[in-house]
Motif scaffolding. Structure first.
Motif, PDB file in Angstrom:
ATOM      1  N   VAL A  46     -12.943  49.616  -9.753  1.00 23.50           N
ATOM      2  CA  VAL A  46     -11.655  49.544  -8.886  1.00 23.50           C
ATOM      3  C   VAL A  46     -11.955  48.798  -7.628  1.00 23.50           C
ATOM      4  CG1 VAL A  46      -9.451  50.663  -8.330  1.00 23.50           C
ATOM      5  CG2 VAL A  46     -10.620  51.075 -10.417  1.00 23.50           C
ATOM      6  N   GLY A  47     -11.042  48.071  -7.197  1.00 25.05           N
ATOM      7  CA  GLY A  47     -11.316  47.477  -5.645  1.00 25.05           C
ATOM      8  C   GLY A  47      -9.958  47.187  -5.253  1.00 25.05           C
ATOM      9  N   ASP A  48      -9.637  47.428  -3.787  1.00 25.57           N
ATOM     10  CA  ASP A  48      -8.268  47.081  -3.425  1.00 25.57           C
ATOM     11  C   ASP A  48      -8.650  46.423  -2.054  1.00 25.57           C
ATOM     12  OD1 ASP A  48      -5.506  47.998  -3.661  1.00 25.57           O
ATOM     13  OD2 ASP A  48      -5.822  47.988  -1.585  1.00 25.57           O
ATOM     14  N   LEU A  49      -7.857  45.327  -1.943  1.00 30.12           N
ATOM     15  CA  LEU A  49      -7.857  44.423  -0.579  1.00 30.12           C
ATOM     16  C   LEU A  49      -7.310  44.943   0.425  1.00 30.12           C
ATOM     17  CD1 LEU A  49      -8.778  41.450   0.652  1.00 30.12           C
ATOM     18  CD2 LEU A  49      -6.661  40.575  -0.671  1.00 30.12           C
ATOM     19  N   LYS A  50      -7.871  45.094   1.589  1.00 29.68           N
ATOM     20  CA  LYS A  50      -7.332  45.474   2.786  1.00 29.68           C
ATOM     21  C   LYS A  50      -7.446  44.442   3.681  1.00 29.68           C
ATOM     22  CE  LYS A  50      -5.860  49.441   1.100  1.00 29.68           C
ATOM     23  NZ  LYS A  50      -4.465  49.658   0.930  1.00 29.68           N
ATOM     24  N   THR A  51      -6.304  43.928   4.490  1.00 31.47           N
ATOM     25  CA  THR A  51      -6.109  42.855   5.493  1.00 31.47           C
ATOM     26  C   THR A  51      -5.736  43.471   6.786  1.00 31.47           C
ATOM     27  OG1 THR A  51      -3.968  42.521   4.840  1.00 31.47           O
ATOM     28  CG2 THR A  51      -5.709  41.354   3.430  1.00 31.47           C
ATOM     29  N   GLY A  52      -5.392  44.590   7.035  1.00 30.66           N
ATOM     30  CA  GLY A  52      -5.008  45.132   8.341  1.00 30.66           C
ATOM     31  C   GLY A  52      -6.066  45.136   9.231  1.00 30.66           C
ATOM     32  N   ARG A  53      -6.035  44.993  10.606  1.00 30.78           N
ATOM     33  CA  ARG A  53      -6.772  45.381  11.606  1.00 30.78           C
ATOM     34  C   ARG A  53      -7.280  46.796  11.745  1.00 30.78           C
ATOM     35  NH1 ARG A  53      -4.959  41.340  16.545  1.00 30.78           N
ATOM     36  NH2 ARG A  53      -5.318  39.113  15.485  1.00 30.78           N
ATOM     37  N   MET A  54      -6.068  47.782  11.663  1.00 35.00           N
ATOM     38  CA  MET A  54      -6.670  49.141  11.745  1.00 35.00           C
ATOM     39  C   MET A  54      -7.252  49.420  10.542  1.00 35.00           C
ATOM     40  SD  MET A  54      -5.242  50.135  14.452  1.00 35.00           S
ATOM     41  CE  MET A  54      -5.445  51.706  14.409  1.00 35.00           C
ATOM     42  N   GLN A  55      -7.201  48.832   9.319  1.00 35.47           N
ATOM     43  CA  GLN A  55      -7.989  49.473   8.289  1.00 35.47           C
ATOM     44  C   GLN A  55      -9.360  49.026   8.540  1.00 35.47           C
ATOM     45  OE1 GLN A  55      -5.474  47.287   5.547  1.00 35.47           O
ATOM     46  NE2 GLN A  55      -4.322  49.309   5.074  1.00 35.47           N
ATOM     47  N   ALA A  56      -9.552  47.763   9.141  1.00 30.17           N
ATOM     48  CA  ALA A  56     -10.955  47.192   9.248  1.00 30.17           C
ATOM     49  C   ALA A  56     -11.634  47.974  10.378  1.00 30.17           C
ATOM     50  CB  ALA A  56     -10.743  45.664   9.886  1.00 30.17           C
ATOM     51  N   ARG A  57     -11.004  48.763  11.152  1.00 26.63           N
ATOM     52  CA  ARG A  57     -11.494  49.346  12.379  1.00 26.63           C
ATOM     53  C   ARG A  57     -11.252  50.645  12.175  1.00 26.63           C
ATOM     54  NH1 ARG A  57      -8.007  45.741  16.984  1.00 26.63           N
ATOM     55  NH2 ARG A  57      -9.034  43.874  16.437  1.00 26.63           N
ATOM     56  N   GLY A  58     -11.248  51.297  10.967  1.00 32.57           N
ATOM     57  CA  GLY A  58     -11.690  52.971  10.716  1.00 32.57           C
ATOM     58  C   GLY A  58     -10.449  53.475  10.159  1.00 32.57           C
ATOM     59  N   LEU A  90      -6.031  54.845  -8.993  1.00 34.40           N
ATOM     60  CA  LEU A  90      -6.314  53.459  -9.773  1.00 34.40           C
ATOM     61  C   LEU A  90      -7.202  53.827 -10.865  1.00 34.40           C
ATOM     62  CD1 LEU A  90      -5.918  50.892  -6.917  1.00 34.40           C
ATOM     63  CD2 LEU A  90      -4.153  51.430  -8.503  1.00 34.40           C
ATOM     64  N   ALA A  91      -8.159  54.646 -10.654  1.00 33.34           N
ATOM     65  CA  ALA A  91      -9.294  55.000 -11.391  1.00 33.34           C
ATOM     66  C   ALA A  91      -8.814  55.805 -12.578  1.00 33.34           C
ATOM     67  CB  ALA A  91     -10.512  55.359 -10.903  1.00 33.34           C
ATOM     68  N   TRP A  92      -7.832  56.800 -12.123  1.00 32.95           N
ATOM     69  CA  TRP A  92      -7.489  57.705 -13.017  1.00 32.95           C
ATOM     70  C   TRP A  92      -6.449  57.101 -13.933  1.00 32.95           C
ATOM     71  CZ3 TRP A  92      -2.027  59.014 -13.245  1.00 32.95           C
ATOM     72  CH2 TRP A  92      -1.882  60.140 -14.239  1.00 32.95           C
ATOM     73  N   LEU A  93      -5.687  56.151 -13.225  1.00 30.31           N
ATOM     74  CA  LEU A  93      -4.562  55.281 -14.244  1.00 30.31           C
ATOM     75  C   LEU A  93      -5.444  54.447 -15.303  1.00 30.31           C
ATOM     76  CD1 LEU A  93      -2.032  54.088 -11.476  1.00 30.31           C
ATOM     77  CD2 LEU A  93      -1.789  55.727 -13.520  1.00 30.31           C
ATOM     78  N   ALA A  94      -6.661  54.072 -14.848  1.00 29.15           N
ATOM     79  CA  ALA A  94      -7.373  53.172 -15.566  1.00 29.15           C
ATOM     80  C   ALA A  94      -8.055  54.202 -16.838  1.00 29.15           C
ATOM     81  CB  ALA A  94      -8.713  52.322 -14.932  1.00 29.15           C
ATOM     82  N   ARG A  95      -8.378  55.202 -16.578  1.00 31.80           N
ATOM     83  CA  ARG A  95      -8.892  56.112 -17.483  1.00 31.80           C
ATOM     84  C   ARG A  95      -7.919  56.585 -18.642  1.00 31.80           C
ATOM     85  NH1 ARG A  95     -10.189  62.548 -16.646  1.00 31.80           N
ATOM     86  NH2 ARG A  95      -7.937  62.427 -17.289  1.00 31.80           N
ATOM     87  N   GLN A  96      -6.624  56.736 -17.883  1.00 29.80           N
ATOM     88  CA  GLN A  96      -5.605  57.158 -18.972  1.00 29.80           C
ATOM     89  C   GLN A  96      -5.179  56.173 -19.859  1.00 29.80           C
ATOM     90  OE1 GLN A  96      -6.347  60.214 -18.148  1.00 29.80           O
ATOM     91  NE2 GLN A  96      -3.959  60.907 -18.514  1.00 29.80           N
ATOM     92  N   TRP A  97      -5.237  54.711 -19.481  1.00 28.66           N
ATOM     93  CA  TRP A  97      -5.008  53.692 -20.141  1.00 28.66           C
ATOM     94  C   TRP A  97      -6.079  53.440 -21.231  1.00 28.66           C
ATOM     95  CZ3 TRP A  97      -6.089  48.035 -18.897  1.00 28.66           C
ATOM     96  CH2 TRP A  97      -5.321  47.011 -19.691  1.00 28.66           C
ATOM     97  N   ARG A  98      -7.462  53.851 -20.882  1.00 23.81           N
ATOM     98  CA  ARG A  98      -8.388  53.528 -21.891  1.00 23.81           C
ATOM     99  C   ARG A  98      -8.422  54.796 -22.883  1.00 23.81           C
ATOM    100  NH1 ARG A  98     -12.016  53.434 -24.938  1.00 23.81           N
ATOM    101  NH2 ARG A  98     -13.940  52.318 -24.908  1.00 23.81           N
ATOM    102  N   ARG A  99      -7.668  55.787 -22.546  1.00 22.62           N
ATOM    103  CA  ARG A  99      -7.575  56.869 -23.533  1.00 22.62           C
ATOM    104  C   ARG A  99      -6.622  56.501 -24.608  1.00 22.62           C
ATOM    105  NH1 ARG A  99      -8.145  62.538 -20.284  1.00 22.62           N
ATOM    106  NH2 ARG A  99     -10.336  62.480 -20.114  1.00 22.62           N
ATOM    107  N   LEU A 100      -5.914  55.405 -24.645  1.00 20.51           N
ATOM    108  CA  LEU A 100      -5.042  55.161 -25.580  1.00 20.51           C
ATOM    109  C   LEU A 100      -5.943  54.664 -26.907  1.00 20.51           C
ATOM    110  CD1 LEU A 100      -2.386  52.785 -24.033  1.00 20.51           C
ATOM    111  CD2 LEU A 100      -2.317  55.028 -24.777  1.00 20.51           C
ATOM    112  N   ARG A 101      -7.170  54.259 -26.771  1.00 24.86           N
ATOM    113  CA  ARG A 101      -8.204  53.969 -27.668  1.00 24.86           C
ATOM    114  C   ARG A 101      -8.906  55.166 -28.025  1.00 24.86           C
ATOM    115  NH1 ARG A 101     -11.039  48.307 -25.547  1.00 24.86           N
ATOM    116  NH2 ARG A 101      -9.425  47.238 -25.010  1.00 24.86           N
ATOM    117  N   CYS A 102      -9.303  56.193 -27.419  1.00 26.15           N
ATOM    118  CA  CYS A 102      -9.849  57.058 -27.563  1.00 26.15           C
ATOM    119  C   CYS A 102      -9.489  58.373 -26.818  1.00 26.15           C
ATOM    120  CB  CYS A 102     -11.522  57.029 -27.343  1.00 26.15           C
ATOM    121  SG  CYS A 102     -12.460  58.392 -27.994  1.00 26.15           S
ATOM    122  N   ALA A 103      -8.813  59.334 -27.418  1.00 27.84           N
ATOM    123  CA  ALA A 103      -8.085  60.447 -26.713  1.00 27.84           C
ATOM    124  C   ALA A 103      -9.044  61.143 -25.554  1.00 27.84           C
ATOM    125  CB  ALA A 103      -7.345  61.317 -27.667  1.00 27.84           C
ATOM    126  N   ASP A 104     -10.314  61.417 -25.904  1.00 25.80           N
ATOM    127  CA  ASP A 104     -11.188  62.314 -25.035  1.00 25.80           C
ATOM    128  C   ASP A 104     -12.146  61.450 -24.490  1.00 25.80           C
ATOM    129  OD1 ASP A 104     -12.640  61.665 -27.375  1.00 25.80           O
ATOM    130  OD2 ASP A 104     -13.278  63.441 -27.819  1.00 25.80           O
TER     131      ASP A 104
END
Length: 250
Positions: free
Chosen positions: A136-148, A162-176
């Motif tokens: 998972v990646g997220d684009l950050k364009t703000g100056r304050m974000q780039a500066r720490g 976002l990773a947790w949401l992806a895992r939950q969606w993937r579990r539609l195929r296999c519950a565990d």
């Protein structure tokens, strides 16, 4: 005629009363760290206003950069394949994953209403899932974000959510199902930069995040008094104007 109209009114009222109540997402991935800091803020009225010039510029840059088939080579290479762009997902924080939803792409945060008040939504700027890897990646364009201003990827609530949401969606195929690897990344472009700041966590760490999210949602939805706490997150809270903890601040 009066009796006919009355009966139709009764029938309509009965049908309306049987419709399920719908709710907005209790929290979205981009505001998850504020939610953890102040769970009660999720139950306050949210105030919206016109986007600032900086926010509009950020939206425009997202639209220009997140184009399928035109992503920078280094971004594609980080994923190991062409990732999906602006993928919106949702899942019930108190559910088992069977209710997870793929909402669509390029929604501009236009999430639908959900059948329970404990749904969480989020949009991944760039995302890829293979048999055992979530990236998972997220684009950050703000100056304050780039500066720490950004948290390290492995503890940033937005990326973890976002990773947790992806895992939950993937579990539609296999519950565990559990991922073998979970890769998280900030894509930073402000101040002329084009950097990737990444980290990797284990499935166990993602499960710890899921447990924390569940506890916080349960706390926010409890029938007791709101738990409100002032913190630096208050400056960017959509419920600031309606928050009792900010009495006198305005």
């Amino acid at each position: 005629l009066f009796m006919l109209a009355y009966r139709r009114c009764i029938a309509y009222t009965a049908s309306v009363n049987t419709l399920p109540q719908l709710y907005p997402a209790i929290v979205t991935a981009s505001s998850i760290d504020r939610f953890f800091s102040c769970p009660g803020s999720a139950r306050l009225p949210r105030v919206t206003e016109a986007s600032s010039a900086a926010a509009q510029a950020g939206t425009a840059e997202h639209a220009a950069r997140l184009v399928p088939g035109q992503l920078p080579r280094r971004v594609v290479e980080w994923f190991g394949r062409e990732p999906g762009c602006e993928v919106a997902l949702a899942a019930d924080a108190l559910g088992d994953g069977s209710e997870a939803q793929f909402l669509g792409q390029f929604l501009e945060r236009g999430y639908p209403l959900f059948t329970t008040p404990s749904f969480v939504g989020g949009t991944a700027d760039v995302i890829s899932m293979t048999d055992d890897v979530i990236s998972v990646g997220d684009l950050k364009t703000g100056r304050m974000q780039a500066r720490g201003a950004l948290l390290p990827p492995d503890v940033a609530g937005q990326l973890l959510c976002l990773a947790w949401l992806a895992r939950q969606w993937r579990r539609l195929r296999c519950a565990d199902w559990q991922p073998g690897r979970v890769r998280l990344m900030w894509w930073i472009t402000a101040d002329g930069r084009d950097d990737l700041w990444d980290a990797e966590i284990t499935a166990e760490q993602l499960e710890q995040f899921a447990s924390r999210l569940r506890r916080t949602v349960e706390n926010a939805l409890s029938s007791g008094p709101l738990s409100l706490r002032r913190s630096p997150h208050c400056n960017y809270c959509a419920a600031f104007d309606a928050c009792p903890a900010q009495a006198g601040a305005i």
